[in-house]
Design a protein around this motif. Structure first.
Motif, PDB file in Angstrom:
ATOM      1  N   ILE A  58       0.849  -1.195   0.000  1.00 33.35           N
ATOM      2  CA  ILE A  58       0.000   0.000   0.000  1.00 33.35           C
ATOM      3  C   ILE A  58       0.883   1.243   0.000  1.00 33.35           C
ATOM      4  CG2 ILE A  58      -1.847   1.219   1.196  1.00 33.35           C
ATOM      5  CD1 ILE A  58      -2.494  -1.461   2.575  1.00 33.35           C
ATOM      6  N   ILE A  79      -0.614  -1.110  -4.564  1.00 29.19           N
ATOM      7  CA  ILE A  79      -1.704  -0.142  -4.460  1.00 29.19           C
ATOM      8  C   ILE A  79      -1.097   1.239  -4.266  1.00 29.19           C
ATOM      9  CG2 ILE A  79      -3.771   0.501  -3.170  1.00 29.19           C
ATOM     10  CD1 ILE A  79      -3.846  -2.432  -2.168  1.00 29.19           C
ATOM     11  N   GLY A 101      -5.533   3.279  -5.477  1.00 31.25           N
ATOM     12  CA  GLY A 101      -6.259   3.215  -4.215  1.00 31.25           C
ATOM     13  C   GLY A 101      -5.647   4.076  -3.133  1.00 31.25           C
ATOM     14  N   LEU A 106      -9.750   1.280   1.536  1.00 29.85           N
ATOM     15  CA  LEU A 106      -9.422   0.223   0.577  1.00 29.85           C
ATOM     16  C   LEU A 106     -10.630  -0.692   0.380  1.00 29.85           C
ATOM     17  CD1 LEU A 106      -5.882  -0.559   2.004  1.00 29.85           C
ATOM     18  CD2 LEU A 106      -6.374   0.615  -0.146  1.00 29.85           C
TER      19      LEU A 106
END
Length: 269
Positions: A58, A79, A101, A106
């Motif tokens: 992420i 992401i 994202g 999420l």
């Protein structure tokens, strides 16, 4: 703030930073912990194939961690909130799965998806405790029981020393209330970065449910304070320096002085 960050990352070359010697120290140390954790997860969960381990990266940036982990056969999803970074990632390796994202929300990711969740970058920029907690809570939600979350922060004291004293801006920073009388940086909505002390990290994670700390580490030691000296090292000296930083990464008396701090958490659901 999102627009300012997008402009920033359109100009900022993160690949180049992590590729330079001082930045590579951070990468080498962090990556060594990732590989150890992955081996532990496979043993604990009796997983024989890398492809059966899911990693959610992420705030993946341009893929500095996603790409080599994908190359090892892990099931990686990168992401990232900014298209410019995802485009660079795809140029570097078109086979890595990517998704646009935001770490705070999420919703496209189901609960209990990831064996290992990397949160390297988002908490550099999320300024308020509420925003940070949103990102951490989402990371906990999407991580499987017994899974691991690795969260990176930028050290408050690194910022004070480097951007305050070394740059001879400390008096200006105090005058503008950017640093208080206890030398704690004061985040404002105009700032691109947010800095944390160890005590801040502990306070933040204490608000999470079903999470236990495995360890907290300083991933680049003194490297950000001695860029010139690192660039002057011979290759053999440089390799010894990386080994030195790995050896001191868990020293409790030194972690807060490192520029980058990684908190390693286990999800107990």
């Amino acid at each position: 703030m999102r627009d300012k960050l997008e402009v920033y990352y359109n100009k900022f070359n993160e690949d180049k930073r992590l590729g330079r010697r001082h930045g590579n120290v951070e990468f080498e140390v962090t990556y060594s912990y990732i590989l150890k954790i992955l081996e532990t997860l496979k043993q604990e969960n009796e997983i024989s194939s890398n492809s059966n381990v899911t990693i959610l990266d992420i705030g993946a940036g341009t893929g500095r961690y996603s790409i080599p982990l994908h190359a090892l056969g892990y099931n990686v999803l990168a992401i990232e909130p900014f298209k410019c970074n995802l485009n660079k990632l795809k140029n570097n390796d078109p086979n890595v799965k990517t998704m646009l994202g935001n770490a705070k929300n999420l919703k496209k990711i189901e609960d209990n998806t990831s064996n290992l969740t990397l949160l390297f970058g988002p908490l550099y920029h999320l300024g308020t405790k509420t925003e940070k907690l949103q990102a951490l809570t989402e990371a906990v939600r999407i991580t499987k029981p017994n899974g691991i979350i690795m969260v990176a922060y930028i050290s408050n004291d690194y910022s004070v020393v480097t951007h305050g004293f070394k740059s001879h801006k400390i008096e200006e920073c105090k005058k503008n209330n950017q640093i208080d009388d206890k030398f704690i940086t004061q985040y404002t909505e105009n700032d691109l970065y947010s800095f944390m002390r160890i005590s801040d990290i502990f306070e933040l994670t204490s608000k999470l449910s079903n999470v236990n700390r495995i360890k907290i580490v300083g991933t680049d030691g003194p490297s950000e304070y001695m860029r010139r000296e690192i660039n002057e090292m011979s290759q053999s000296e440089y390799e010894l320096f990386i080994d030195y930083v790995k050896q001191i990464a868990e020293r409790q008396d030194l972690i807060g002085a490192s520029a980058h701090i990684v908190d390693i958490l286990r999800v107990e659901k």
